[in-house]
Enzyme design. Structure first.
Site, PDB file in Angstrom:
ATOM      1  N   LYS A   1     -25.768 -87.368 -67.762  1.00  0.00           N
ATOM      2  CA  LYS A   1     -26.322 -86.427 -68.188  1.00  0.00           C
ATOM      3  C   LYS A   1     -27.946 -86.528 -67.956  1.00  0.00           C
ATOM      4  O   LYS A   1     -28.594 -85.408 -67.672  1.00  0.00           O
ATOM      5  CB  LYS A   1     -26.036 -86.230 -69.767  1.00  0.00           C
TER       6      LYS A   1
ATOM      7  N   ASP B   1     -18.996 -85.096 -66.914  1.00  0.00           N
ATOM      8  CA  ASP B   1     -19.135 -85.629 -68.305  1.00  0.00           C
ATOM      9  C   ASP B   1     -18.728 -84.639 -69.333  1.00  0.00           C
ATOM     10  O   ASP B   1     -18.093 -85.025 -70.109  1.00  0.00           O
ATOM     11  CB  ASP B   1     -20.575 -85.932 -68.558  1.00  0.00           C
TER      12      ASP B   1
ATOM     13  N   ARG C   1     -12.092 -88.106 -73.634  1.00  0.00           N
ATOM     14  CA  ARG C   1     -12.126 -89.638 -74.275  1.00  0.00           C
ATOM     15  C   ARG C   1     -11.956 -89.331 -75.959  1.00  0.00           C
ATOM     16  O   ARG C   1     -11.508 -90.191 -76.676  1.00  0.00           O
ATOM     17  CB  ARG C   1     -13.724 -90.123 -73.946  1.00  0.00           C
TER      18      ARG C   1
HETATM   19  N1  URA Z   1     -23.016 -90.174 -76.186  1.00  0.00           N
HETATM   20  C1  URA Z   1     -22.909 -89.686 -75.101  1.00  0.00           C
HETATM   21  O1  URA Z   1     -23.244 -88.958 -74.552  1.00  0.00           O
HETATM   22  N2  URA Z   1     -21.539 -90.246 -74.615  1.00  0.00           N
HETATM   23  C2  URA Z   1     -20.830 -91.265 -75.024  1.00  0.00           C
HETATM   24  O2  URA Z   1     -19.910 -91.636 -74.544  1.00  0.00           O
HETATM   25  C3  URA Z   1     -21.336 -91.641 -76.225  1.00  0.00           C
HETATM   26  C4  URA Z   1     -22.378 -90.889 -76.864  1.00  0.00           C
END
Ligand code: URA
Length: 434
Positions: free
Chosen positions: A187, A161, A168
């Site tokens: 997460k 992530d 992203r």
């Molecule tokens: N919060 C996150 O942790 N990830 C996302 O993709 C969008 C908001």
């Protein structure tokens, strides 16, 4: 297996297998897949979507891309909350110490600013010395010692992530339900909480603009969490206008501190009460939202939430002199008011443009390696529904660079609409799903 074939299959709208998804995540984290291929896959997912099964596989692959925490040897039951991303959303800074002060351990993995939205870690790091890079041992020790910890993805916790989030952010692939759901839930799963409260934002300044999409995202995330035995609530809240008044890292820390002292903007205070109440409810500490909100008010009024915040900041290396005297936090060189262009009622203070203005001022990242300027941002003086007089300050922009300031002024110009007829204030919470 070749990454290019996986990208091509998703580009053509095919359903990816668990093996393909695992291959992508494992090799991306190990450095065997370049960012350009990962970005191409994210873009294909953005356009083609994913089935519920694919999203679940992606979430699991990301959650287990590093270590996962089992916190039961340090706390019997841990709660966590996560926002899907908003403007002026400094909720964690207040709810984490409030809930911990009420005896409920909070162990949280947070993110950085994403696109035009702010990130909890960037905000906290405007306190000199504060670090969110914690080892697993430190995470657990702090949770056991003081009952509250907020950390970032490390090389060991949900590293997939960490990499994908940053990618992203700079490739236009944030607002996709499968990518948001897997990012948030990976997460949460890796960090080991027993209960997860999802704060799903909807509106012009959220990644999802309508209620149906917000419900869909909530349901996908709740079902992933429930299947893994987590207690889940999703609270769908407004993000058409910024939450509270401050947008920008140190500015938001100051507002969070004011709220912990019993002040702060009314909408933010209400939001804090609701999110904290559901964290307490999920943990079985209270029997209703009402009882939860009463407990929250007590913890703020008696100073225990503030004392917990100080403990938390100190435990993560933050210099307490800056939170005890928040005027010492970074301050921008230029503070320029943006006046109401006419008398009337505020119909729109568009969160997205305000968030973009804060980013342009240097409060967010335009490229992966950009450094954040903690001092800059925007303070919103009026909310939708307020009556204003022409010329009075609607916003104040905090800037360190005159060129960036003029770009930000153009953005905020298109963010605000004043009209003669009265308008209802916006709701704070739309729905709670359980
Ligand atoms: N919060 C996150 O942790 N990830 C996302 O993709 C969008 C908001």
């Amino acid at each position: 297996m070749r990454m290019v074939d996986i990208i091509t299959r998703k580009r053509d709208g095919k359903e990816l297998s668990q093996e393909e998804i695992k291959f992508f995540i494992q090799h991306y984290v190990a450095g065997g897949i370049p960012d350009y291929q990962a970005a191409a896959l994210c873009m294909a997912i953005y356009f083609r979507g994913m089935t519920h099964q694919e999203t679940t596989y992606l979430t699991h692959a990301m959650a287990f891309s590093g270590e996962t925490l089992d916190l039961h040897n340090v706390a019997a039951f841990v709660v966590d909350k996560h926002s899907s991303g908003g403007v002026g959303d400094k909720t964690t800074l207040v709810v984490a110490p409030v809930v911990a002060a009420l005896g409920q351990p909070v162990g949280k993995m947070s993110g950085r600013g994403l696109s035009f939205t702010g990130g909890t870690l960037d905000k906290l790091e405007s306190i000199p010395g504060f670090t969110s890079e914690l080892s697993v041992q430190k995470f657990k020790a702090q949770l056991a010692d003081i009952g509250v910890v907020v950390a970032g993805q490390t090389r060991s916790l949900a590293p997939a992530d960490g990499k994908l989030y940053a990618l992203r952010d700079v490739t236009g692939t944030v607002p996709a339900i499968p990518l948001i759901a897997s990012s948030i839930m990976s997460k949460k799963i890796a960090a080991g909480a027993d209960a997860i409260i999802l704060d799903v934002k909807v509106g012009e300044g959220a990644f999802l603009a309508n209620l149906d999409n917000a419900r869909e995202l909530s349901q996908v995330m709740m079902s992933i969490g429930k299947n893994l035995g987590r207690k889940m609530f999703a609270i769908i809240s407004d993000m058409n206008q910024p939450l509270g008044s401050a947008v920008g890292n140190a500015l938001e820390v100051k507002e969070a501190i004011a709220t912990l002292h019993g002040g702060g903007p009314a909408d933010f205070r209400e939001h804090v009460e609701v999110i904290s109440a559901y964290m307490l409810l999920a943990a079985g500490k209270v029997q209703s939202e009402k009882e939860g909100r009463q407990s929250v008010c007590r913890a703020i009024a008696d100073g225990s939430a503030w004392a917990k915040f100080r403990q938390f900041v100190a435990a993560q290396g933050g210099d307490l002199a800056y939170v005890d005297q928040p005027e010492r936090l970074p301050v921008a060189a230029i503070q320029e008011d943006f006046p109401a262009p006419a008398s009337g009622y505020v119909h729109r203070i568009a969160a997205k443009e305000i968030g973009l203005a804060s980013t342009v001022l240097g409060g967010g990242r335009e490229e992966m390696e950009d450094k954040i300027d903690p001092a800059v941002g925007v303070v919103v003086h009026h909310k939708v529904g307020d009556r204003v007089i022409a010329g009075e300050p609607l916003l104040t922009l905090h800037a360190n660079d005159p060129v960036r300031l003029s770009q930000a002024l153009e953005l905020v110009d298109s963010a605000c609409t004043i009209a003669p007829q009265p308008v209802e204030p916006l709701p704070i919470i739309y729905e709670v799903l359980c």
